[in-house]
Motif scaffolding. Structure first.
Motif, PDB file in Angstrom:
ATOM      1  N   ARG A 153      -1.150  13.356   7.690  1.00  0.00           N
ATOM      2  CA  ARG A 153      -0.233  12.868   6.255  1.00  0.00           C
ATOM      3  C   ARG A 153      -0.362  13.773   5.394  1.00  0.00           C
ATOM      4  NH1 ARG A 153      -0.399   6.646   5.097  1.00  0.00           N
ATOM      5  NH2 ARG A 153       1.177   7.416   3.282  1.00  0.00           N
ATOM      6  N   ARG A 213      -5.758   3.473   3.657  1.00  0.00           N
ATOM      7  CA  ARG A 213      -5.302   2.770   3.232  1.00  0.00           C
ATOM      8  C   ARG A 213      -4.496   2.728   2.394  1.00  0.00           C
ATOM      9  NH1 ARG A 213     -10.120  -1.695   1.383  1.00  0.00           N
ATOM     10  NH2 ARG A 213     -10.186   0.059  -0.731  1.00  0.00           N
ATOM     11  N   GLU A 214      -3.190   1.961   1.785  1.00  0.00           N
ATOM     12  CA  GLU A 214      -2.275   2.545   1.306  1.00  0.00           C
ATOM     13  C   GLU A 214      -2.710   2.181  -0.330  1.00  0.00           C
ATOM     14  OE1 GLU A 214       0.251   4.567   2.265  1.00  0.00           O
ATOM     15  OE2 GLU A 214      -0.421   3.659   4.558  1.00  0.00           O
ATOM     16  N   LYS A 215      -2.887   3.414  -0.805  1.00  0.00           N
ATOM     17  CA  LYS A 215      -3.086   3.359  -2.414  1.00  0.00           C
ATOM     18  C   LYS A 215      -2.631   3.616  -3.539  1.00  0.00           C
ATOM     19  CE  LYS A 215      -7.016   4.048  -5.472  1.00  0.00           C
ATOM     20  NZ  LYS A 215      -8.145   4.935  -5.935  1.00  0.00           N
ATOM     21  N   GLY A 242      -0.652   9.277  -0.718  1.00  0.00           N
ATOM     22  CA  GLY A 242      -0.219   7.908  -1.462  1.00  0.00           C
ATOM     23  C   GLY A 242      -1.878   7.527  -0.434  1.00  0.00           C
ATOM     24  N   PHE A 243      -2.824   7.469   0.331  1.00  0.00           N
ATOM     25  CA  PHE A 243      -3.784   6.390   1.168  1.00  0.00           C
ATOM     26  C   PHE A 243      -5.016   6.904   0.922  1.00  0.00           C
ATOM     27  CE2 PHE A 243      -2.817   9.800   3.758  1.00  0.00           C
ATOM     28  CZ  PHE A 243      -4.025  10.366   4.037  1.00  0.00           C
ATOM     29  N   PRO A 275       1.655   4.191  -4.783  1.00  0.00           N
ATOM     30  CA  PRO A 275       3.315   4.565  -3.931  1.00  0.00           C
ATOM     31  C   PRO A 275       3.836   5.494  -4.093  1.00  0.00           C
ATOM     32  CG  PRO A 275       3.388   2.030  -5.237  1.00  0.00           C
ATOM     33  CD  PRO A 275       1.842   2.948  -5.913  1.00  0.00           C
TER      34      PRO A 275
END
Lengths: 222, 256
Positions: B23, A5-7, A211-212, A9
């Motif tokens: 990532r 889940r992107e958290k 970021g995630f 930016p």
């Protein structure tokens, strides 16, 4: 099942990690400057609870006699600090990220619950939002403190050219004290912030870098 | 993993974690590279060629800051004045250039005109004959302390108006003690500021020796380091003149 889940930016992460060393160097060079007239203390009358700073502290960190170097670093990095902070604020406004960050009416009550939770007096889980009330207050306050540092800093940097500002802040000596107090505020913020980050764990920390977050969602909700 | 009613494209947990690792790796690599670049930048800033006790890049930025400050500078931006009753005696920091005994009767202010070589001499009485200006302003030491002081003297601008030894177009003023041991460089705009005084009185009394008798510079647009005591010689060089503290790592402009 697990999900990314992107958290945070990308821009926020850059602002955050640029600010960290720059603010650290601002505090460090500020200490070199402060040493040349280290008049502040916590206390009353002849009673001093805490002197800013004890000689042992100066010696341990090799602070003395670096006024000139401290001023030059301070007046170079101030531009980076100001620009980075300004871009951060503009970004949060434009991206809508400010909605997560700005405290609401319930943030204060919620912040208290977060404190109770963190010291172990309250068992209910914290709100599942990106930033809880305590975070909203802390992250908004620290941005306001940044603005305060720029204003009080400008007031003591150019007290004649910006006399209106210096006078507004209570005069040169008050502005210097305010500038110093804000710096102590950053140090306190840093201590709590790092403690909370350690407590929150790797997943949370990694989100500020990559970021995630990895989250568990019930199968079928994906 | 139990059966899921998802399409076959749904990633398995393992695939999700693999993606997370990929990532993370990339982000930490980018972060590490940025940190390294920052570290190199810091080293470049601090260990560049040493000019005047300060690394070259830092000095360059300080000079750029001075240009920004110079743009904003205005003779209408005045330092606040205070009630005379708030005036105190300031600390007497700095005695460079004050070592020799001074005979007040023999003292002269020597001023070499812009573009000239032969100095003109002034007695204290000649300077005191010019309009006397008194102001109660805050003296700010670069160390961080400040003291409200009542000063009296003649505006440098009035002095130059009466004795046109340099025009406002002259870029710099160089001020030294009689023995030239202490020296200060000023930009002309700061020198012509209405609160820049050739000062002979402090708190209602003639200057004492430790505060720069018989004549010193006073200006709330600069730190104390620029407010030279015991003035001996004033020149108007075309190039930026040397400055005692700027040669020791401080900002040349040192403007407030």
């Amino acid at each position: 099942m697990k999900q990314l889940r992107e958290k945070h930016p990308l821009a926020i992460r850059w602002f955050h990690w640029i600010n960290f060393p720059v603010l650290a160097l601002m505090i460090w060079s500020g200490l070199w400057i402060y040493w040349a007239n280290d008049v502040y203390r916590l206390g009353w009358g002849n009673t001093t609870l805490l002197r800013f700073f004890p000689q042992s502290f100066y010696e341990a960190f090799d602070v003395p006699y670096k006024l000139a170097r401290g001023m030059s670093w301070h007046f170079v990095l101030m531009w980076v600090f100001a620009l980075n902070g300004l871009l951060y604020v503009v970004y949060t406004l434009v991206s809508g990220e400010w909605r997560e960050l700005l405290p609401t009416r319930r943030s204060f009550a919620e912040a208290w619950q977060v404190v109770l939770h963190d010291v172990g007096l309250r068992k209910q889980p914290l709100p599942p939002r990106k930033f809880n009330g305590a975070q909203q207050l802390a992250y908004t306050a620290v941005v306001l403190m940044g603005a305060g540092s720029l204003l009080t800093g400008a007031a003591i940097y150019k007290p004649t050219q910006l006399a209106w500002l210096t006078t507004l802040l209570g005069g040169y000596e008050w502005a210097r004290l305010e500038h110093f107090a804000l710096t102590i505020g950053y140090v306190l913020f840093f201590v709590v912030h790092v403690a909370q980050v350690i407590k929150a764990g790797w997943n949370n920390f990694r989100a500020m870098v990559a970021g995630f977050e990895v989250v568990d969602v019930p199968a079928g909700d994906a | 993993m139990p059966d899921t009613p998802q399409t076959p494209l749904t990633p398995t947990d393992e695939a999700v974690l693999q993606e997370a690792r990929r990532r993370s790796r990339r982000s930490f690599l980018v972060g590490g590279t940025a940190a390294l670049a920052g570290l190199l930048g810091w080293r470049w800033l601090s260990t560049g060629s040493e000019a005047d006790g300060l690394s070259g890049p830092l000095r360059t930025v300080l000079d750029a800051n001075a240009r920004v400050a110079g743009r904003y500078f205005s003779p209408t931006h005045l330092a606040p004045e205070f009630a005379r009753s708030r005036a105190r005696r300031p600390r007497a920091n700095g005695s460079v250039g004050l070592d020799e005994e001074l005979d007040p009767a023999a003292w002269r202010l020597r001023v070499t005109p812009a573009g000239g070589t032969i100095p003109r001499e002034f007695t204290l009485a000649e300077l005191q004959a010019l309009p006397r200006v008194e102001m109660t302003t805050e003296l700010k030491c670069i160390e961080g302390w400040s003291t409200i002081v009542t000063w009296a003297g003649v505006r440098f601008a009035d002095f130059l108006a009466r004795y046109p030894l340099a025009s406002a177009a002259a870029p710099f003023v160089h001020l030294t003690t009689p023995d030239e041991a202490y020296f200060v460089g000023l930009d002309m705009a700061s020198a012509l500021h209405p609160q820049t005084l050739l000062c002979y009185e402090m708190n209602g009394q003639p200057l004492t020796a430790e505060h720069g008798a018989p004549l010193r510079l006073v200006t709330p647009v600069k730190y104390g380091i620029k407010q030279i005591k015991r003035l001996g010689h004033i020149r108007f060089p075309a190039q930026r003149p040397p400055d005692y503290w700027a040669a020791r790592g401080y900002d040349w402009y040192a403007g407030l």
